[in-house]
Design a protein around this motif. Structure first.
Motif, PDB file in Angstrom:
ATOM      1  N   GLU A  36      38.571  50.771  27.584  1.00 36.06           N
ATOM      2  CA  GLU A  36      38.988  50.265  26.777  1.00 36.06           C
ATOM      3  C   GLU A  36      40.650  49.976  26.520  1.00 36.06           C
ATOM      4  O   GLU A  36      41.622  48.238  26.422  1.00 36.06           O
ATOM      5  CB  GLU A  36      38.143  49.780  25.525  1.00 36.06           C
ATOM      6  N   PHE A  37      41.358  50.679  25.987  1.00 30.30           N
ATOM      7  CA  PHE A  37      42.796  51.022  25.562  1.00 30.30           C
ATOM      8  C   PHE A  37      43.397  50.610  26.815  1.00 30.30           C
ATOM      9  O   PHE A  37      44.614  50.484  26.454  1.00 30.30           O
ATOM     10  CB  PHE A  37      43.079  51.947  24.942  1.00 30.30           C
ATOM     11  N   ALA A  38      42.832  51.565  28.054  1.00 33.80           N
ATOM     12  CA  ALA A  38      43.855  51.631  28.934  1.00 33.80           C
ATOM     13  C   ALA A  38      43.733  49.939  29.896  1.00 33.80           C
ATOM     14  O   ALA A  38      44.975  49.893  29.992  1.00 33.80           O
ATOM     15  CB  ALA A  38      43.423  52.243  30.187  1.00 33.80           C
ATOM     16  N   THR A  39      42.491  48.732  29.635  1.00 31.02           N
ATOM     17  CA  THR A  39      42.224  47.459  29.426  1.00 31.02           C
ATOM     18  C   THR A  39      44.073  46.880  28.520  1.00 31.02           C
ATOM     19  O   THR A  39      44.585  46.106  29.530  1.00 31.02           O
ATOM     20  CB  THR A  39      41.578  47.093  29.633  1.00 31.02           C
ATOM     21  N   ILE A  40      43.650  46.911  27.783  1.00 30.40           N
ATOM     22  CA  ILE A  40      44.699  46.790  26.735  1.00 30.40           C
ATOM     23  C   ILE A  40      45.782  46.804  26.764  1.00 30.40           C
ATOM     24  O   ILE A  40      47.109  45.913  26.722  1.00 30.40           O
ATOM     25  CB  ILE A  40      44.306  47.359  24.893  1.00 30.40           C
ATOM     26  N   MET A  41      46.100  48.031  26.905  1.00 27.89           N
ATOM     27  CA  MET A  41      47.555  48.632  26.903  1.00 27.89           C
ATOM     28  C   MET A  41      48.033  47.679  27.879  1.00 27.89           C
ATOM     29  O   MET A  41      49.375  47.355  28.160  1.00 27.89           O
ATOM     30  CB  MET A  41      47.898  50.294  27.141  1.00 27.89           C
ATOM     31  N   PHE A  42      47.538  47.994  29.649  1.00 31.74           N
ATOM     32  CA  PHE A  42      47.880  47.810  30.904  1.00 31.74           C
ATOM     33  C   PHE A  42      48.341  45.373  30.783  1.00 31.74           C
ATOM     34  O   PHE A  42      49.197  45.241  31.404  1.00 31.74           O
ATOM     35  CB  PHE A  42      47.210  48.012  31.580  1.00 31.74           C
ATOM     36  N   ALA A  43      47.142  45.325  30.266  1.00 35.17           N
ATOM     37  CA  ALA A  43      47.131  43.911  29.436  1.00 35.17           C
ATOM     38  C   ALA A  43      48.568  42.837  28.664  1.00 35.17           C
ATOM     39  O   ALA A  43      49.473  42.365  29.354  1.00 35.17           O
ATOM     40  CB  ALA A  43      46.353  42.736  29.293  1.00 35.17           C
ATOM     41  N   MET A  44      48.715  44.046  27.643  1.00 35.16           N
ATOM     42  CA  MET A  44      49.443  43.911  27.186  1.00 35.16           C
ATOM     43  C   MET A  44      51.337  43.572  27.727  1.00 35.16           C
ATOM     44  O   MET A  44      52.594  42.983  27.312  1.00 35.16           O
ATOM     45  CB  MET A  44      49.757  44.696  25.517  1.00 35.16           C
ATOM     46  N   LEU A  45      51.051  45.307  27.953  1.00 34.81           N
ATOM     47  CA  LEU A  45      52.689  45.305  28.906  1.00 34.81           C
ATOM     48  C   LEU A  45      52.958  43.851  30.020  1.00 34.81           C
ATOM     49  O   LEU A  45      53.994  43.311  30.271  1.00 34.81           O
ATOM     50  CB  LEU A  45      52.083  46.434  30.141  1.00 34.81           C
ATOM     51  N   GLU A  46      51.942  43.111  31.148  1.00 34.99           N
ATOM     52  CA  GLU A  46      52.333  42.486  31.886  1.00 34.99           C
ATOM     53  C   GLU A  46      52.062  41.073  31.037  1.00 34.99           C
ATOM     54  O   GLU A  46      53.555  41.029  31.696  1.00 34.99           O
ATOM     55  CB  GLU A  46      50.635  42.401  33.276  1.00 34.99           C
ATOM     56  N   GLY A  47      51.703  41.185  29.815  1.00 34.56           N
ATOM     57  CA  GLY A  47      51.833  40.302  29.571  1.00 34.56           C
ATOM     58  C   GLY A  47      53.744  40.063  28.636  1.00 34.56           C
ATOM     59  O   GLY A  47      53.881  38.788  28.768  1.00 34.56           O
ATOM     60  N   GLY A  48      53.580  41.315  27.976  1.00 33.51           N
ATOM     61  CA  GLY A  48      55.454  40.907  27.625  1.00 33.51           C
ATOM     62  C   GLY A  48      56.147  41.157  29.059  1.00 33.51           C
ATOM     63  O   GLY A  48      57.281  40.405  28.660  1.00 33.51           O
TER      64      GLY A  48
END
Length: 135
Positions: A94-106
């Motif tokens: 779950e955190f891997a998805t959150i981290m990846f999505a937040m970085l790509e969104g940033g």
């Protein structure tokens, strides 16, 4: 470009032994999307957006890299759980998805606004989330 990105991220992470430091290095690799780790910006975003409905082969390659990126983050967390660096009940996938999505969104926000202030917020909060998983 995608291979270059993988190599640069790997080189950043492999400088460290501690799983927390590896995650921070991953995050820091994207701290300034206006000066990206590879020329031209994030190839996953670039190719993914261009190929979404037009080129199935490129789309599959991008999807594979997205999955590999999240798997790498997840594996670092699992390593940290096994070493007692992180709490045993941390949901690494779950955190891997959150981290990846937040970085790509940033990256997307920074590239469209030509400012890195939102990426700084994302990086700071991801690091807080990681530190919250220290026992």
């Amino acid at each position: 470009n995608m291979n270059q990105l993988q190599k640069k991220i790997g080189a950043s992470i492999n400088k460290f032994q501690d799983p927390k430091d590896k995650l921070f290095a991953y995050i820091d690799a994207f701290k300034n999307p206006l000066d990206p780790p590879v020329a031209g910006g994030c190839p996953m975003l670039n190719f993914g957006m261009e190929a979404d409905d037009q080129n199935e082969i490129i789309l599959k390659k991008v999807a594979n890299l997205v999955n590999k990126s999240q798997q790498l983050i997840s594996e670092i967390i699992v390593e940290g759980i096994e070493k007692g660096v992180f709490k045993a009940d941390w949901d690494h996938e779950e955190f891997a998805t959150i981290m990846f999505a937040m970085l790509e969104g940033g990256i997307f926000i920074s590239n469209t606004t030509k400012k890195i202030d939102k990426m700084s917020i994302i990086n700071k909060n991801l690091k807080k989330m990681i530190e919250a998983q220290l026992p």
